[in-house]
Design an enzyme around this catalytic site. Sequence first.
Site, short mmCIF file in Angstrom:
data_model
loop_
_atom_site.label_atom_id
_atom_site.label_comp_id
_atom_site.label_asym_id
_atom_site.label_seq_id
_atom_site.Cartn_x
_atom_site.Cartn_y
_atom_site.Cartn_z
N TRP A 92 27.19 32.93 41.86
CA TRP A 92 28.62 32.71 41.95
C TRP A 92 29.41 32.93 40.39
CZ3 TRP A 92 32.31 27.90 40.08
CH2 TRP A 92 33.69 27.84 40.33
N LYS B 17 38.14 25.33 51.02
CA LYS B 17 37.49 25.91 51.94
C LYS B 17 37.42 25.56 53.38
CE LYS B 17 36.15 28.21 48.24
NZ LYS B 17 35.64 29.73 47.50
N ASP C 35 24.90 23.17 44.57
CA ASP C 35 26.66 23.32 45.23
C ASP C 35 27.14 23.32 46.45
OD1 ASP C 35 29.20 24.80 44.57
OD2 ASP C 35 28.71 26.49 43.54
N1 KET Z 1 31.44 27.57 43.82
C1 KET Z 1 31.24 28.28 44.47
C2 KET Z 1 29.37 29.28 45.00
C3 KET Z 1 32.30 28.69 44.75
O1 KET Z 1 31.78 30.29 45.38
C4 KET Z 1 33.42 28.06 44.52
C5 KET Z 1 34.91 29.16 44.70
C6 KET Z 1 33.73 27.15 43.96
C7 KET Z 1 31.76 26.72 44.14
C8 KET Z 1 34.24 26.79 42.86
O2 KET Z 1 35.70 26.29 44.33
P1 KET Z 1 36.69 25.14 43.76
O3 KET Z 1 38.21 25.90 44.42
O4 KET Z 1 36.39 25.23 42.32
O5 KET Z 1 36.38 24.55 44.71
N2 KET Z 1 34.44 30.87 45.07
C9 KET Z 1 35.60 31.36 45.25
C10 KET Z 1 36.61 31.02 44.63
C11 KET Z 1 36.85 31.25 42.88
O6 KET Z 1 35.74 32.43 43.06
O7 KET Z 1 37.23 30.51 42.13
C12 KET Z 1 35.50 33.06 44.93
O8 KET Z 1 34.03 32.79 44.69
O9 KET Z 1 35.80 34.07 45.47
#
Ligand code: KET
Length: 448
Positions: free
Chosen positions: A177, A294, A258
Amino acid sequence: MHSVIASPADRRLSALIRHLEGSSNAMDSDTITASPASGFPGARNSVFEHVVRGPEDPILGVTVAYNKDSSPLKLNLGVGAYRTEEGKPLVLNVVRRAEQMLVNDSSRVKEYLPIVGLADFNKLSAKLILGADSPAIQDNRVTTVQCLSGTGSLRVGGEFLARHYHQRTIYIPLPTWGNHPKVFTLAGLSVKTYRYYDPVTRGLNFQGLLEDLGSAPSGAIVLLHACAHNPTGVDPTPQQWEQIRQLMRSKALLPFFDSAYQGFASGNLDADAHSIRLFVADGGECIVAQSYAKNMGLYGERVGALSIVCKSADVASRVESQLKLVIRPMYSNPPIHGASIVATILKDKNMFQEWTIELKAMADRIINMRQQLFDALSTRGTPGDWSHIIKQIGMFTFTGLNSEQVAFMTKEYHIYMTSDGRISMAGLSSRTVPHLADAIHAAVTRVV
Ligand code: KET
């Protein structure tokens, strides 16, 4: 404090020390003085004139570009955000129900939460990820703090490690990510990568992973995606996880999980927590960042948790006291609404059950989109092997399309995705699959 200090965390700490020492000119070297010309009303130049425009975020910037496109054909497959068959964002029924209950409960107030967040939420989150019968929970060896979604949990965990752990190096998978390296670098850790994905097989480079972790310095931190690896959709098998565990424990590497997609990979919450539980079952220590963005569709509520599994209850409680010192000057304490929704759902048997059904429906729709896209490319006779679309797991397909092909699809077909060729399957619907398949077909036949 005249020494040359490199890392941001060190700089922040030294600023704090200067402040505590009460030196009156402490911040002199950091102070920017406005030029006389900018100091009176009507001055032509801004004191921020020198500020250069920063780049858009590689993921969230895709949505910015999408919003500017006026084509009716436009399709946003960039950010990992679930959409219905109608292409609309989804608020789960069980979430609406929980919110209604919270609104109707007149005993609820808007006081600050404690620094560590909502107690019920923390307990239930640890149970959800580690398992209801986890010995670590029974032994009180786990400390859990509510944080600002997955990102905030990673950041707080990173800063805690930078302050209190003897090894400042964190190994992250290649690729990962896009925010991981930034979060950990700014937390004060030094970021290195380990091999993870093999573009030739479009699968796991297991040999490379074992070699790289095998040559990491003893005690190094290792970031692991608990399930549904982003962006590749490639996870180790249970046997491979066991080998990873043995290698990491033999070298005292510290696992930092994560978990942003629990329930999204398989549709089953327990199955998707398998990797973490494997590491907790051996009695060793680990760190887990959890997100409800998610799996409960709570993206904008920013609700997540950081759990640190320790060797003893005494260590866990001291660790928690230090987590509070990380959090308090960062954002003081976390927001109450999202965590209350989660706690309401997790503590009620019926609501929990209803959630798992809705979660499974989201996971199933994504899996169905994989099949539909695969079938559509087969029907078109699109050159290449596309079986990875149905083999990969979770929200994303790592298509193998290069950045020129992605740019072509955006320009000619108004399809928005990240330049590494990742598409969010959750943003697709039966109606838009043919358009995407046409675009992929054109990209691989016309842009090499
Ligand atoms: N870890 C991973 C692996 C991840 O894909 C995301 C979000 C997050 C943590 C953080 O998510 P949060 O909303 O802070 O709980 N990924 C998607 C959104 C982004 O980039 O913010 C994405 O990869 O599209």
